[in-house]
Design a protein around this motif. Structure first.
Motif, PDB file in Angstrom:
ATOM      1  N   THR A   1       0.886  -1.205  -0.025  1.00 57.80           N
ATOM      2  CA  THR A   1       0.180   0.016   0.003  1.00 57.80           C
ATOM      3  C   THR A   1       1.028   1.133   0.179  1.00 57.80           C
ATOM      4  O   THR A   1       1.839   1.378   0.682  1.00 57.80           O
ATOM      5  CB  THR A   1      -1.091   0.188   1.073  1.00 57.80           C
TER       6      THR A   1
ATOM      7  N   ASP B   1      -3.762   0.891  -3.397  1.00 56.94           N
ATOM      8  CA  ASP B   1      -3.268  -0.410  -3.259  1.00 56.94           C
ATOM      9  C   ASP B   1      -2.105  -0.528  -4.413  1.00 56.94           C
ATOM     10  O   ASP B   1      -2.429   0.233  -5.505  1.00 56.94           O
ATOM     11  CB  ASP B   1      -4.237  -1.481  -3.607  1.00 56.94           C
TER      12      ASP B   1
ATOM     13  N   THR C   1      -6.121  -4.024  -0.622  1.00 59.30           N
ATOM     14  CA  THR C   1      -6.311  -3.004   0.630  1.00 59.30           C
ATOM     15  C   THR C   1      -7.546  -2.434   0.521  1.00 59.30           C
ATOM     16  O   THR C   1      -8.371  -2.408  -0.397  1.00 59.30           O
ATOM     17  CB  THR C   1      -5.188  -1.598   0.217  1.00 59.30           C
TER      18      THR C   1
ATOM     19  N   ILE D   1      -5.027  -3.509   5.899  1.00 60.51           N
ATOM     20  CA  ILE D   1      -4.028  -4.336   5.048  1.00 60.51           C
ATOM     21  C   ILE D   1      -3.808  -5.580   5.543  1.00 60.51           C
ATOM     22  O   ILE D   1      -3.318  -5.840   6.834  1.00 60.51           O
ATOM     23  CB  ILE D   1      -2.823  -3.246   5.162  1.00 60.51           C
TER      24      ILE D   1
END
Length: 230
Positions: free
Chosen positions: A46, A59, A66, A87
């Motif tokens: 991320t 993401d 994500t 996450i």
């Protein structure tokens, strides 16, 4: 400047700050800005950015995705004040929204799904001079078949010991875990953190199940492997 908290199972793993105009990469890779050493997290998972007063999340093609407020994102997303970012199994939320009574958890073995490992989170440091990356404390294999025989902690935030080839120090044998233990540096001290395994991790002949401070001359033992901390 507002802090952010990375949490797992309602425990704060790490607090950190992002500076205006900066972007942080969160992931498992050692070159990430915020490193999460966990198999559910991709190497570059991320990107987290602050532009002006607005936070953005993106993401980076991660395997597990994500999520913002439970919805998987596919493009850069502006965050609201109460948005919750997920996450893998971890949540990223403004520190002010976390329970004020919650303390930053110590690193120790946790019951995680799919035999995942303990999570270590660190901010990436600036590249150190070559002389420093080979300096500092060392781990030396004094018995058993560990490889490499000697490894330096200089310039590293953690060292993973176990039978998996991804480990920094590989030891093999029946019932040794893929990640048997970690050596981590925190607050200018070095700690050994045992993981869940059929084989005990011992420090100076004593079985350990939680993190312990390492001192010069300590002996780490797993089955027939002995490793001296120097």
């Amino acid at each position: 400047m507002p802090k952010w908290s990375l949490t797992l199972n309602n425990k704060i793993i790490k607090n950190f700050i992002i500076n205006p105009g900066k972007k942080l990469v969160i992931g498992r890779g050692s070159d990430a800005d915020v490193v999460i050493d966990n198999t559910a997290v991709s190497r570059h998972h991320t990107a987290f950015a602050l532009r002006g007063k607005d936070y953005f999340i993106e993401d980076l093609g991660s395997l597990n995705g994500t999520f913002v407020n439970g919805q998987k994102i596919t493009r850069q997303t502006k965050l609201g004040d109460k948005d919750v970012i997920q996450i893998g199994k971890f949540k990223l939320i403004p520190a002010e929204q976390t329970d004020k009574s919650a303390a930053v958890s110590k690193s120790s073995a946790m019951d995680l799904d799919m035999d995942e490992e303990t999570v270590f989170v660190a901010r990436k440091k600036q590249p150190a001079p070559i002389a420093e990356t080979t300096g500092g404390p060392t781990l030396t294999v004094i018995s058993g078949n560990g490889r490499p025989q000697t490894i330096s902690l200089g310039g590293r935030s953690s060292i993973k010991i176990g039978k998996d080839n991804s480990c920094d120090l590989v030891i093999t044998g029946w019932f040794i875990a893929k990640a048997q233990c970690y050596i981590i540096n925190r607050d200018n001290k070095n700690f050994i953190v045992p993981q869940k395994s059929w084989s005990a991790t011992k420090l100076n002949n004593q079985k350990i199940t939680t993190e312990k401070v390492l001192n010069k001359g300590d002996i780490i033992a797993v089955k027939n492997h002995q490793i001296r901390f120097e």
